[in-house]
Design a protein around this motif. Structure first.
Motif: not given
Length: 510
Positions: A360-382
């Motif tokens: 998936l290459t687009y978002g749906d405008c929802s939110s998750s606090d996984v984003g905070d981790v992703a700005h600290i360290v490389p992160t993958a989501f599935f």
């Protein structure tokens, strides 16, 4: 490297993983109340030889479990909080469990089970094959209020990681490179003066008028913000009777955008709108900041690793009974099912997703606090299919499937993908180097700054002070206060912070 060993280990521990997820499902707990969930998860990981830190970072229901030594250090983001109002029996029709308010309508019991199962199996392979490196399971509270991981980040719990992996139950099997939005949440409390609405309204100052004027201003503000930004609200208090000028009123707002910086800018402008509404109505304003999170940050190197693992891992077939159960659920939301089938170009007769979708290459405008981790360290989501294909997000159908074999199969598939992805990262050093290079380019060297102010504490009633309310008086003009992200620049006085009542309940945000 024998990646099939991991799948066999997960199958060997299948009953134990399913039991953990079912125990959490049968005992749903709200944000920062996950005492049973965190204890049972910690017990299981200790049983399997992990070094477990309970109350990690001073957060009562956070845990951090480690195995191994040296680098790379791979983090697994487990979650276990439930949602209010989504209690549901294991049936194919709406059926709340008597006396139970919370329910796993987002499948966080499956997230916990998948990540725990993954690290247990990966540890076994690391021991067997003498693989160096460290794996860390995180029991993350309160994802539904978007503040659990920010509090953990502020406590430094993610420091030292080289990569993190995040899994979520959904209606489909897919690796996502789409952006989830950053967010801020706040309640705007207006205090006026009560009076008889007909006999002497001129003596009153309507707090509800202030809320309505703020909402009008916010709607005009939409024209002048970036297209990817979102503002949405609900009035939570508006008076008691038409013939009484409302003394108190409250409106609850979310602000979202593709970047954290844009959220903060729109939020500041929204506070200005609220102050204007207070001025127009002669009322007092209190801004209760509820928290915020970062947008997700994609890492194509890690996402490709996860996508490969998903393609190489066998998905357990659905039985006729499972397909029939999903079909019964889908009849409640035929339009949603049709939309999903159309969106992903799936067969018309599909009731539960099988196969692997393109990334998936687009978002749906929802939110998750996984984003905070992703700005600290490389992160993958599935995501993996853990429910009927037409299940709406945050629904009784997801609660039902999260304690059904449909959910368990999706959870175990997710566990295998997590473990196999981490195994490749542990054994192919150049992947970590490439992921780190991409991360540095994406962040431009900008360090993570927790969106939660230092004075803010975890919501809940267990030895934590409550998050502050910033009170703004419209009657006293002063010099502008500092330019803190959570102290708005204004010509009005910022009063002393006061604390919320200790019985204030957590609220679902995501």
């Amino acid at each position: 490297m024998d990646a099939d060993f991991i799948s066999s280990e997960i199958e060997r521990n299948r009953d134990e993983i399913v039991k953990l997820s079912l125990d959490l499902w049968e005992n749903p707990e709200g944000p920062y109340e996950e005492f049973k969930a965190s204890a049972w998860t910690a017990d299981l990981l200790e049983k399997h030889g992990f070094e477990v830190e309970r109350e990690a970072g001073g957060i009562k229901t956070a845990i951090k479990a480690r195995y191994g030594a040296g680098r790379p250090v791979i983090g697994f983001l487990g979650e276990y909080d439930a949602l209010p109002g989504l209690s549901q029996a294991r049936s194919s029709a709406p059926e709340p469990v008597p006396g139970q308010n919370y329910g796993h309508g987002c499948g966080h019991n499956l997230i916990c089970g998948a990540n725990a199962g993954a690290v247990i199996a990966l540890k076994a392979q690391m021991e067997r094959d003498h693989i160096p490196g460290t794996i860390v399971f995180y029991g993350c509270p309160a994802e539904e209020v978007l503040t659990g991981k920010p509090f953990m980040a502020r406590a430094g719990l993610f420091d030292g990681l080289d990569a993190a992996l995040a899994f979520h139950p959904m209606e489909s099997n897919m690796t996502t490179c789409g952006n989830m939005t950053a967010a801020d949440m706040a309640k705007f409390h207006f205090k006026g003066i009560s009076a008889h609405a007909s006999a002497d309204p001129y003596n009153g100052r309507s707090a509800l008028d202030a809320v309505e004027l703020m909402d009008i201003g916010a709607n005009y503000l939409r024209e002048h913000i970036k297209p990817d930004a979102r503002i949405h609200y609900v009035i939570t208090e508006g008076g008691t009777a038409p013939n009484i000028v409302p003394e108190r009123a409250c409106v609850w707002y979310f602000v979202r955008a593709a970047r954290r910086e844009d959220v903060e800018e729109v939020y500041e402008r929204l506070v200005d709108v609220a102050k204007g509404a207070a001025l127009m109505t002669g009322t007092q304003l209190e801004v209760e900041y509820l928290g915020g999170c970062y947008n997700t940050l994609n890492n194509s190197v890690l996402e490709e690793v996860v996508h490969r693992a998903m393609l190489e891992t066998r998905q357990e077939p659905w039985t006729g009974e499972e397909i029939a159960y999903a079909s019964e659920l889908n009849r409640f939301y035929e339009a949603n099912r049709a939309a999903v089938l159309d969106r992903y170009d799936l067969p018309d007769n599909m009731e539960i997703h099988e196969g692997v979708l393109p990334m998936l290459t687009y978002g749906d405008c929802s939110s998750s606090d996984v984003g905070d981790v992703a700005h600290i360290v490389p992160t993958a989501f599935f995501t993996t299919a853990c429910s009927n294909i037409g299940a709406p997000g945050h629904s009784w159908q997801i609660t039902a499937c999260s304690a059904h074999s449909i959910g368990w199969k999706g959870m175990l598939y997710g566990a295998k993908i997590l473990a196999k992805s981490a195994l490749e990262l542990l054994t192919v050093p150049e992947l970590m180097e490439k992921a780190e290079q991409e991360f540095r380019k994406a962040t431009k060297g900008k360090p993570y700054r927790c969106p939660l102010p230092e004075g803010m504490r975890r919501r809940g009633n267990y030895e934590f002070t409550q998050m502050p309310i910033i009170a703004i008086s419209v009657f006293q003009k002063t010099a502008r206060p500092g330019n803190s992200p959570h102290t708005t620049r204004s010509s009005f006085a910022i009063s002393n912070i006061r604390l919320l009542p200790p019985d204030t309940p957590p609220l679902p945000f995501s």
